[in-house]
Structures are given as C-alpha cells and as structure tokens.
Design a protein around this motif. Structure first.
Motif, PDB file in Angstrom:
ATOM      1  N   TYR A 219      -3.126   6.080  -4.319  1.00 46.09           N
ATOM      2  CA  TYR A 219      -2.682   5.992  -2.927  1.00 46.09           C
ATOM      3  C   TYR A 219      -3.777   5.387  -2.046  1.00 46.09           C
ATOM      4  O   TYR A 219      -4.966   5.543  -2.313  1.00 46.09           O
ATOM      5  CB  TYR A 219      -2.284   7.378  -2.400  1.00 46.09           C
ATOM      6  CG  TYR A 219      -1.055   7.921  -3.083  1.00 46.09           C
ATOM      7  CD1 TYR A 219       0.219   7.573  -2.643  1.00 46.09           C
ATOM      8  CD2 TYR A 219      -1.172   8.750  -4.194  1.00 46.09           C
ATOM      9  CE1 TYR A 219       1.351   8.050  -3.284  1.00 46.09           C
ATOM     10  CE2 TYR A 219      -0.041   9.233  -4.847  1.00 46.09           C
ATOM     11  CZ  TYR A 219       1.208   8.880  -4.388  1.00 46.09           C
ATOM     12  OH  TYR A 219       2.326   9.341  -5.034  1.00 46.09           O
ATOM     13  N   ASP A 220      -3.330   4.712  -0.991  1.00 45.59           N
ATOM     14  CA  ASP A 220      -4.263   4.056  -0.074  1.00 45.59           C
ATOM     15  C   ASP A 220      -4.525   4.895   1.175  1.00 45.59           C
ATOM     16  O   ASP A 220      -5.592   4.803   1.775  1.00 45.59           O
ATOM     17  CB  ASP A 220      -3.699   2.692   0.348  1.00 45.59           C
ATOM     18  CG  ASP A 220      -3.417   1.804  -0.848  1.00 45.59           C
ATOM     19  OD1 ASP A 220      -4.367   1.202  -1.366  1.00 45.59           O
ATOM     20  OD2 ASP A 220      -2.235   1.740  -1.257  1.00 45.59           O
ATOM     21  N   TYR A 221      -3.529   5.698   1.559  1.00 45.23           N
ATOM     22  CA  TYR A 221      -3.640   6.536   2.754  1.00 45.23           C
ATOM     23  C   TYR A 221      -3.212   7.966   2.415  1.00 45.23           C
ATOM     24  O   TYR A 221      -2.320   8.184   1.581  1.00 45.23           O
ATOM     25  CB  TYR A 221      -2.752   6.004   3.892  1.00 45.23           C
ATOM     26  CG  TYR A 221      -3.174   4.652   4.404  1.00 45.23           C
ATOM     27  CD1 TYR A 221      -4.104   4.540   5.436  1.00 45.23           C
ATOM     28  CD2 TYR A 221      -2.641   3.484   3.860  1.00 45.23           C
ATOM     29  CE1 TYR A 221      -4.490   3.292   5.909  1.00 45.23           C
ATOM     30  CE2 TYR A 221      -3.026   2.236   4.320  1.00 45.23           C
ATOM     31  CZ  TYR A 221      -3.964   2.152   5.346  1.00 45.23           C
ATOM     32  OH  TYR A 221      -4.347   0.919   5.801  1.00 45.23           O
ATOM     33  N   PHE A 222      -3.851   8.914   3.096  1.00 42.28           N
ATOM     34  CA  PHE A 222      -3.502  10.324   2.943  1.00 42.28           C
ATOM     35  C   PHE A 222      -3.326  10.909   4.332  1.00 42.28           C
ATOM     36  O   PHE A 222      -4.245  10.874   5.155  1.00 42.28           O
ATOM     37  CB  PHE A 222      -4.598  11.072   2.188  1.00 42.28           C
ATOM     38  CG  PHE A 222      -4.376  12.567   2.113  1.00 42.28           C
ATOM     39  CD1 PHE A 222      -3.212  13.072   1.565  1.00 42.28           C
ATOM     40  CD2 PHE A 222      -5.340  13.446   2.583  1.00 42.28           C
ATOM     41  CE1 PHE A 222      -3.000  14.450   1.497  1.00 42.28           C
ATOM     42  CE2 PHE A 222      -5.143  14.819   2.517  1.00 42.28           C
ATOM     43  CZ  PHE A 222      -3.973  15.318   1.967  1.00 42.28           C
TER      44      PHE A 222
ATOM     45  N   ALA B 137      -8.909  13.224  -1.651  1.00 44.98           N
ATOM     46  CA  ALA B 137      -8.400  11.954  -1.124  1.00 44.98           C
ATOM     47  C   ALA B 137      -9.523  10.934  -0.994  1.00 44.98           C
ATOM     48  O   ALA B 137      -9.361   9.756  -1.354  1.00 44.98           O
ATOM     49  CB  ALA B 137      -7.729  12.184   0.229  1.00 44.98           C
TER      50      ALA B 137
ATOM     51  N   ILE C 273       1.252   5.663   0.600  1.00 40.69           N
ATOM     52  CA  ILE C 273       0.766   6.789   1.399  1.00 40.69           C
ATOM     53  C   ILE C 273       1.233   8.106   0.798  1.00 40.69           C
ATOM     54  O   ILE C 273       2.358   8.226   0.308  1.00 40.69           O
ATOM     55  CB  ILE C 273       1.222   6.666   2.866  1.00 40.69           C
ATOM     56  CG1 ILE C 273       0.551   7.758   3.727  1.00 40.69           C
ATOM     57  CG2 ILE C 273       2.738   6.720   2.991  1.00 40.69           C
ATOM     58  CD1 ILE C 273       0.689   7.525   5.223  1.00 40.69           C
TER      59      ILE C 273
ATOM     60  N   CYS D  64      -8.786   7.016  -0.639  1.00 36.22           N
ATOM     61  CA  CYS D  64      -7.798   6.992   0.447  1.00 36.22           C
ATOM     62  C   CYS D  64      -8.469   7.007   1.813  1.00 36.22           C
ATOM     63  O   CYS D  64      -9.513   7.636   2.003  1.00 36.22           O
ATOM     64  CB  CYS D  64      -6.888   8.215   0.374  1.00 36.22           C
ATOM     65  SG  CYS D  64      -5.942   8.397  -1.131  1.00 36.22           S
TER      66      CYS D  64
ATOM     67  N   LYS E 276       0.834  -1.192   0.000  1.00 31.95           N
ATOM     68  CA  LYS E 276       0.000   0.000   0.000  1.00 31.95           C
ATOM     69  C   LYS E 276       0.879   1.256   0.000  1.00 31.95           C
ATOM     70  O   LYS E 276       2.016   1.247   0.439  1.00 31.95           O
ATOM     71  CB  LYS E 276      -0.925  -0.017   1.220  1.00 31.95           C
ATOM     72  CG  LYS E 276      -1.936  -1.150   1.158  1.00 31.95           C
ATOM     73  CD  LYS E 276      -2.748  -1.241   2.426  1.00 31.95           C
ATOM     74  CE  LYS E 276      -3.724  -2.417   2.326  1.00 31.95           C
ATOM     75  NZ  LYS E 276      -4.475  -2.635   3.582  1.00 31.95           N
TER      76      LYS E 276
END
Length: 322
Positions: A149-152, A172, A4, A177, A2
């Motif tokens: 992206y998976d996370y912000f 996001a 970020i 995200c 993943k």
C-alpha cells in the motif's frame, strides 16, 4: 494505480426517520447528541422503532472515506473488527459491494452499530454501540497487512487506543506508506493531546483538521493554523465549513472555496467525504488545488442527502466530471 489502506471502527449505520421529536423524549435521548450505549440500550432503541423503515450501510469515519475513494475508482482496503452476527456479515458484504477489500477480524461481542435518528428538521441524534469494533488491538496486526500500500489512513476516533495506533503507524512506515490522520473530533483531540502531538510530530504525513480541532491543538484555525503544523506534516488540510478550506504542501498554500449549497440536509460524513476526494487526488497525482477542489465537491454532495453515502447515480455523475 496507488493503493490505500484504512483502519477504523467497523460500524453498521442504522438510519431511522423520526415522525416527531417526542420520540426522542420518550427514549430519553437529547436531540442532536451522540450517546455511547451498551448492547441492551441499543436493542431497546431498535425495539422501539421495530415497525419503522430503516436503512443500513457500512459506516465509521475511515470506512466512509474509503467508500468515497473506491467509488471514485481507487484501490482501497479496510482493517476493522466485527462480530460473528448478521450485522458483521452485512458490513463485509457492503464493503465488497462498494469495491473495498475488507480485512476483518472477528470479536467476541456483537458488531458495532450507530443508530442514527433523523428528526423532521434533519437534526441527527446518535445512539452508538461500539461492540466488537473496539476489540481491534495491536495484537491483530502484522506488517504483512500494510505491504503493497502507498497510503495508510486512520480515523481520530481510534486514538484512545495508543498501542493499536502506534503499532499500526510504525508498521505502515516500515511498509513505505504515507500516513494520513483525520483528527475527527475536538474532544478526542483535547483528551489525547500528548499522544496526538507525538504521532503528528514523528509519523503523520497528511493531516485533516476542522477549525475546532485545529483550535484545540494550537489556538488557531484556517490559514493561521497551517504554520503550526508545517515543520512536521507534508500535507495539511484545514477545513472551515462554509468558509472553505486551506491546503498546504511544503511551501505551497492554496485556498479552496466551499461550494454554495442552498439546501443543506445533513452534514454527517462531510469531513469523511472531503478526505476521500483529497486522498484520491493524491493517489492519482492530481495538482494540490485539484485535490482540495475534489474534496470540497464530495463534501458538498454529501451534505445534500441523508447519511454519508452517495447513490451510484451521483457517483457516476461525479466520475464523469473528474
């Protein structure tokens, strides 16, 4: 793995070791304070120490967290704004060297700097020139920046720019995200409570808060503060320094012991390091308690050095144990 993406103030940390505290008196900088200064004042401070050794690192809360994630082996990218100057070039090069993909815009003024003056007893005094960092605006952002992206992750020091934060979070979310917010400072929380409440209740999935920030929001801290955020946030991390931390995901709560550190040198960046460990744990599908334990471990490592950045030797040791 993943990925970020982070958004934050792009600052170059300039760390200078003081010979004695009388130097602070001569500069009229109260020991232990954080003063926002203009370019002229920042240059005055640097000129005063023109013959003193200094170290430079790319800094800012979100950038520090991404640095930790990248050094653990995570895939990280950063959005910020720097000046068209030597410090801006350094910030980009330092990001790349750390394994972070920089998505940097160029401002109209100099790159922001955080002049960190270290007293002989390790107390820190800051003269911070935000420079081009605060020129980052909603107009710079496109949803394409967030896709893939998976996370912000956002630092709380940016929340005064409501349009920027709201636009970034909405992009996001549209890109799929999970949104992570580190509240960063109790006075920032206090000054922006209605906006932060709106963001937390409607958009934030992962919330980091220390005891002062939690108390400012809900009048509680530690495990008691978890209940306040449970209806709104998927992951809640409540840090209480030497008393450890509490982490919660849905109906599961875990207490995370703080490591017993005998030689605390500098707490600068400890919260950023904790966030790095916890988020990397989520990115690699670790158990909730393992995420918290890794966050606590990184925080414990950072407080034993000057500044928020660990050496490659320290990272190698941590990677071998992770």
């Amino acid at each position: 793995m993943k990925k970020i993406l982070g958004l934050g103030n792009a600052l170059v940390d300039i760390v200078i070791q003081l010979e004695n505290d009388s130097q602070l008196d001569e500069l009229n900088l109260p020991k232990g304070s954080m003063q926002l200064v203009d370019l002229e004042r920042a240059q005055q401070v640097l000129n005063y120490f023109k013959d003193s050794p200094r170290t430079l690192t790319s800094g800012g809360s979100a950038a520090n967290t991404l640095n930790g994630i990248a050094n653990l082996g995570g895939n990280a990218s950063f959005i910020g704004c720097v000046g068209n100057d030597e410090y801006g070039g350094f910030f980009k090069a330092d990001m790349l060297e750390s394994g972070i993909k920089p998505q940097l815009f160029t401002g109209t003024v100099g790159t922001g700097t955080a002049i960190t003056l270290m007293s002989p007893d390790s107390e820190r005094t800051f003269a911070t020139y935000l420079g081009s960092a605060i020129e980052l605006s909603a107009k710079h952002l496109l949803i394409e920046h967030f896709k893939g992206y998976d996370y912000f992750h956002i630092e709380g020091y940016l929340v005064q720019n409501y349009d920027l934060i709201r636009t970034a979070i909405q992009f996001a979310k549209q890109a799929g995200c999970k949104v992570s917010l580190d509240l960063a400072s109790y006075n920032v929380v206090e000054e922006n409570m209605p906006f932060l409440t709106e963001m937390i209740e409607n958009y934030v999935d992962i919330l980091f808060a220390n005891k002062d920030e939690a108390r400012t929001v809900c009048g509680k801290e530690g495990r008691e503060a978890l209940e306040f955020f449970v209806p709104h946030v998927e992951y809640i991390i409540m840090k209480s320094g030497k008393k450890g931390s509490w982490v919660q995901h849905k109906d599961r709560i875990e207490y995370i012991d703080a490591l017993d550190i005998k030689n605390v040198i500098d707490t600068n960046g400890a919260g950023d390091a904790y966030a790095a460990g916890f988020l990397y744990g989520l990115m690699t599908d670790k158990d909730l308690k393992d995420c918290g334990d890794l966050g606590a471990k990184l925080a414990a490592e950072v407080v034993q050095i000057v500044g928020p950045k660990l050496s490659e030797k320290q990272w190698q040791k941590i990677r071998n144990q992770t």
